[in-house]
Write an enzyme that holds these catalytic residues in place. Sequence first.
Site, PDB file in Angstrom:
ATOM      1  CE  LYS A  68      -3.793  -2.307   2.410  1.00  0.00           C
ATOM      2  NZ  LYS A  68      -4.671  -2.333   3.606  1.00  0.00           N
ATOM      3  CG  ASN A  89      -3.739 -15.993  -3.997  1.00  0.00           C
ATOM      4  OD1 ASN A  89      -3.121 -15.050  -3.498  1.00  0.00           O
ATOM      5  ND2 ASN A  89      -4.095 -17.049  -3.294  1.00  0.00           N
ATOM      6  CG  PHE A  90      -3.237  -9.568  -4.784  1.00  0.00           C
ATOM      7  CD1 PHE A  90      -3.572  -9.201  -3.490  1.00  0.00           C
ATOM      8  CD2 PHE A  90      -1.899  -9.677  -5.120  1.00  0.00           C
ATOM      9  CE1 PHE A  90      -2.587  -8.950  -2.544  1.00  0.00           C
ATOM     10  CE2 PHE A  90      -0.900  -9.435  -4.193  1.00  0.00           C
ATOM     11  CZ  PHE A  90      -1.249  -9.075  -2.894  1.00  0.00           C
ATOM     12  NE  ARG A  97      -7.125  -1.671  -8.592  1.00  0.00           N
ATOM     13  CZ  ARG A  97      -7.934  -2.709  -8.747  1.00  0.00           C
ATOM     14  NH1 ARG A  97      -8.495  -2.939  -9.942  1.00  0.00           N
ATOM     15  NH2 ARG A  97      -8.210  -3.515  -7.739  1.00  0.00           N
ATOM     16  CE1 TYR A 132     -10.851 -16.645   1.494  1.00  0.00           C
ATOM     17  CE2 TYR A 132     -12.994 -15.576   1.280  1.00  0.00           C
ATOM     18  CZ  TYR A 132     -11.674 -15.555   1.709  1.00  0.00           C
ATOM     19  OH  TYR A 132     -11.183 -14.456   2.346  1.00  0.00           O
ATOM     20  CG  ASP A 164      -8.651 -22.997  -1.802  1.00  0.00           C
ATOM     21  OD1 ASP A 164      -8.336 -22.009  -2.466  1.00  0.00           O
ATOM     22  OD2 ASP A 164      -9.547 -22.991  -0.955  1.00  0.00           O
TER      23      ASP A 164
END
Length: 334
Positions: A68, A89-90, A97, A132, A164
């Site tokens: 950030k 995996n955002f 961005r 998820y 997952d």
Amino acid sequence: MARKILEGVRVVDFTRVVAGPYCTRMLADMGATVVKVDAPFASGGKPVRANGSVQNNLGKRSIAIDLKHPDGVEVARRLVASADVVVENFAPGVMGRLGLGYAEVSASHPRLVYASISGFGQSGSFSHRRAYGATAHAEAGWLWVQQQAQRAPEPFAPGITVADLVTGSTAFAGILAALYDRERTGRGQWIDTTLMDAQLHTLSEVAGPALNGAPIEAWQPFRHPVHRTRDGRHLTINIGEPHNWARLAAALGHEGTPMPSAPAEANALVATWVVALDASDATRRLDAAGAPYGLTMTMHEAAAHPYFAERGMIAEVDDPLDGRVRAVDSSLFF
């Protein structure tokens, strides 16, 4: 593992929770240098790391970076510039961005292999949805398949996040293929792996009949009943082909019994044979006949199984957060 096949391959790991860390853990198992990018503890890094578990972060290095902050992003850019592989995996669009997406970094780093893991993909009308593993369990059909197999009145959640794990394995395979292709072409590529795609792929045996309008009974053979023994244990027995039926029947004291044509009838007959025997007797007989079976165990019993000790699947490791812990080792052997 005796050989470190990916020794010299540098991976930058921007993943968290399960699918991504599971993928990069396997890369580390194969000898790659994996640098795990964690959020600083003050901004939630410790809970996120703990959620990924010690198991999925074995063999990795770690660096805390605040993405950030512009300085943190610059550090991440330098890491990416030195990498062979990036795994993230955002939510779709986040890395772009930050100036760290594949489009932004591949122009100056054409050999980079870049893997993105998401719920619904990097593009398309569903890509905005966060997910998820439980999301894919429900919407890719697995909860329904479980419900039908158990004839349960309601869908029920599994004990682990299968979507997952299969997604992490799919991304791992894609990365290996891309690294191999890079040796031939000199160029990397972008791998787009999703929870939904991977979960559906695991259901191919039953999705195929469904796609062609077949009723539930078409995949009846894929049900693997659990049979109760006389002493209250449970055995999973897959009948399979006629030659395996012959082994089962002989082992359980009914040699020569014809195999019923309907799977439900065959399973019901096996149930009557198994319930007349104690588990120790049934497993001894099945072993001697070379018939496949599974004795249901608690997780504690399974973790202490002598097979896993013999295979070296249980390791003791030092973890900076948890101290000395026992962990599941790699299942990759060369």
